[in-house]
Motif scaffolding. Structure first.
Motif, PDB file in Angstrom:
ATOM      1  N   ILE A  73       0.836  -1.207   0.000  1.00 41.41           N
ATOM      2  CA  ILE A  73       0.000   0.000   0.000  1.00 41.41           C
ATOM      3  C   ILE A  73       0.873   1.261   0.000  1.00 41.41           C
ATOM      4  CG2 ILE A  73      -1.599   1.370   1.401  1.00 41.41           C
ATOM      5  CD1 ILE A  73      -2.757  -1.402   2.353  1.00 41.41           C
ATOM      6  N   PHE A  93       1.467   3.735  -3.295  1.00 44.55           N
ATOM      7  CA  PHE A  93       1.122   5.162  -3.238  1.00 44.55           C
ATOM      8  C   PHE A  93       2.303   6.024  -3.683  1.00 44.55           C
ATOM      9  CE2 PHE A  93       1.285   9.116  -0.652  1.00 44.55           C
ATOM     10  CZ  PHE A  93       0.267   9.799  -1.304  1.00 44.55           C
ATOM     11  N   LEU A 133     -15.417   5.466  -2.784  1.00 42.17           N
ATOM     12  CA  LEU A 133     -14.039   5.176  -3.181  1.00 42.17           C
ATOM     13  C   LEU A 133     -13.208   4.741  -1.972  1.00 42.17           C
ATOM     14  CD1 LEU A 133     -12.304   5.128  -5.747  1.00 42.17           C
ATOM     15  CD2 LEU A 133     -11.430   7.370  -5.102  1.00 42.17           C
ATOM     16  N   PHE A 134     -13.491   5.343  -0.816  1.00 41.67           N
ATOM     17  CA  PHE A 134     -12.801   4.924   0.410  1.00 41.67           C
ATOM     18  C   PHE A 134     -13.109   3.451   0.702  1.00 41.67           C
ATOM     19  CE2 PHE A 134     -12.685   4.117   4.965  1.00 41.67           C
ATOM     20  CZ  PHE A 134     -11.426   4.582   5.303  1.00 41.67           C
ATOM     21  N   SER A 140     -11.242   1.262  -1.629  1.00 38.86           N
ATOM     22  CA  SER A 140      -9.828   1.119  -1.257  1.00 38.86           C
ATOM     23  C   SER A 140      -9.658   0.088  -0.143  1.00 38.86           C
ATOM     24  CB  SER A 140      -9.239   2.472  -0.834  1.00 38.86           C
ATOM     25  OG  SER A 140      -9.810   2.920   0.376  1.00 38.86           O
ATOM     26  N   SER A 178      -7.646  -3.511  -0.703  1.00 37.85           N
ATOM     27  CA  SER A 178      -6.597  -3.848   0.269  1.00 37.85           C
ATOM     28  C   SER A 178      -6.862  -5.233   0.859  1.00 37.85           C
ATOM     29  CB  SER A 178      -6.538  -2.802   1.386  1.00 37.85           C
ATOM     30  OG  SER A 178      -6.239  -1.530   0.864  1.00 37.85           O
ATOM     31  N   TYR A 212     -15.512  -4.278  -5.726  1.00 39.52           N
ATOM     32  CA  TYR A 212     -14.570  -3.184  -6.025  1.00 39.52           C
ATOM     33  C   TYR A 212     -14.792  -2.675  -7.444  1.00 39.52           C
ATOM     34  CZ  TYR A 212     -10.065  -1.077  -7.342  1.00 39.52           C
ATOM     35  OH  TYR A 212      -9.083  -0.244  -7.816  1.00 39.52           O
ATOM     36  N   LYS A 231     -16.038   1.030  -8.766  1.00 39.80           N
ATOM     37  CA  LYS A 231     -15.191   1.773  -9.704  1.00 39.80           C
ATOM     38  C   LYS A 231     -15.946   2.097 -10.990  1.00 39.80           C
ATOM     39  CE  LYS A 231     -11.028   2.096  -9.684  1.00 39.80           C
ATOM     40  NZ  LYS A 231     -10.134   3.250  -9.473  1.00 39.80           N
ATOM     41  N   MET A 273      -5.860   5.005  -8.564  1.00 41.75           N
ATOM     42  CA  MET A 273      -5.040   4.139  -7.725  1.00 41.75           C
ATOM     43  C   MET A 273      -4.298   4.949  -6.668  1.00 41.75           C
ATOM     44  SD  MET A 273      -4.152   0.988  -7.365  1.00 41.75           S
ATOM     45  CE  MET A 273      -2.899   0.000  -6.590  1.00 41.75           C
ATOM     46  N   GLU A 330      -6.822   5.919  -3.971  1.00 39.29           N
ATOM     47  CA  GLU A 330      -7.211   4.745  -3.190  1.00 39.29           C
ATOM     48  C   GLU A 330      -6.131   4.370  -2.180  1.00 39.29           C
ATOM     49  OE1 GLU A 330      -8.406   1.527  -5.812  1.00 39.29           O
ATOM     50  OE2 GLU A 330      -9.241   3.024  -7.172  1.00 39.29           O
ATOM     51  N   THR A 331      -4.881   4.324  -2.633  1.00 49.18           N
ATOM     52  CA  THR A 331      -3.793   3.968  -1.716  1.00 49.18           C
ATOM     53  C   THR A 331      -3.549   5.081  -0.696  1.00 49.18           C
ATOM     54  OG1 THR A 331      -2.238   4.705  -3.437  1.00 49.18           O
ATOM     55  CG2 THR A 331      -2.609   2.338  -3.229  1.00 49.18           C
ATOM     56  N   ILE A 390      -5.594   4.584   2.472  1.00 54.28           N
ATOM     57  CA  ILE A 390      -5.169   3.532   3.395  1.00 54.28           C
ATOM     58  C   ILE A 390      -3.756   3.754   3.928  1.00 54.28           C
ATOM     59  CG2 ILE A 390      -4.953   1.013   3.655  1.00 54.28           C
ATOM     60  CD1 ILE A 390      -7.768   1.937   3.141  1.00 54.28           C
TER      61      ILE A 390
END
Length: 301
Positions: free
Chosen positions: A41, A45, A78-79, A82, A86, A166, A170, A181, A184-185, A188
């Motif tokens: 993760i 990012f 979106l959270f 993510s 994960s 997911y 999306k 991406m 999303e990362t 987290i």
């Protein structure tokens, strides 16, 4: 024609990388699945953000974040996406490093079928007769596997369901793949960093405490995540959707072969029978989608 050819090459390349990734994760089996996923993760990012900055997309990333914040529904969707991806990564890495590569491949074979079921329930999509038969065949395959195992294949189902949900989220939020991406990362990453700090304080971290090879492999998890994603994004933009759907079976097929022939996982007659039903369902499903696409093209003026 040239554009489509390059699209196929990009897409095939991404699926080949995803397909051989179990070999990569096996080289990290001395690291806990939790540490691998938080490394993935954080470094994903870092890599995606650097790529965006190199490609001078910082302004677009800022605009995407502002637009998401204005729509709280999209922001929190979106959270949640993510969190799901994960979880999917964690289950997949745990499966590979605990000798369940075959079950992981089954999960990604099941994924398109679960995605279509979600489409029926949430997007009110309809199935043709051939697609209904395809679902029946796949269901029989899963039922055989369930009876032979004596329990439902939860690992495969979890992989398929988490990735399908997911994908559904999306589908409703239109974002560039690379910037999406990164966001999303980013959601987290703070939790991953906090967990990593706790690992270091508790002397439980392998990173910087094992050897150079392990450190490099953990850092490169970001590249291993971002590279096939970018290749996939480039590919699907250039090829028809049915072709992308057909090519996606490259990855789980490679995973299956790697699990059976390289890591010597069990694949007996009952697994072969089960997978045969699932393969038949997928072939029928894909063929029906191809025919739908061809018919639609013919009817276009």
């Amino acid at each position: 024609m040239q554009t489509e050819k390059s699209g196929v090459l990009w897409a095939v390349g991404s699926y080949l990388i995803w397909g051989i990734m179990p070999i990569y994760w096996k080289n990290l089996e001395h690291v806990s699945s939790t540490e691998i996923i938080i490394s993935r993760i954080i470094w994903a990012f870092v890599v995606t953000l650097l790529l965006i900055l190199i490609l001078k997309g910082g302004r677009h990333l800022k605009e995407d974040i502002q637009r998401l914040w204005q729509s709280q529904r999209d922001f929190w969707s979106l959270f949640f996406a993510s969190v799901l991806i994960s979880a999917n990564w964690f289950i997949y890495i745990w499966a590979v490093n605990h000798g369940y590569i075959v079950q992981a491949s089954l999960g990604y074979y099941m994924n398109p079928l679960v995605s279509v079921l979600l489409g029926i329930f949430f997007l009110k999509e309809r199935l043709s007769r051939a697609q209904q038969v395809a679902f029946l065949l796949a269901t029989v395959g899963v039922a055989i596997l369930t009876i032979s195992y004596g329990q439902f294949p939860w690992l495969s189902f979890s992989l398929a369901t988490s990735f399908a949900v997911y994908g559904l989220i999306k589908k409703r939020i239109h974002l560039d793949a690379l910037r999406g991406m990164t966001i999303e990362t980013f959601f987290i990453t703070p939790f991953a960093i906090i967990y990593y700090i706790w690992l270091f304080m508790d002397d439980g971290a392998v990173f910087l405490h094992a050897n150079i090879k392990t450190d490099i492999l953990l850092i490169l998890t970001g590249v291993a995540t971002a590279l096939p994603l970018v290749m996939y994004a480039k590919g699907v933009q250039r090829i028809p959707l049915y072709m992308a759907g057909f090519l996606q079976y490259i990855a789980p097929t490679l995973m299956l072969f790697i699990g059976v022939f390289i890591f010597k996982e069990t694949f007996e007659k009952i697994e072969l029978l089960s997978f045969s039903f699932i393969w038949a369902g997928l072939i029928l499903f894909t063929a029906s989608k191809v025919l739908e696409f061809v018919k639609m093209k013919k009817n276009q003026p």
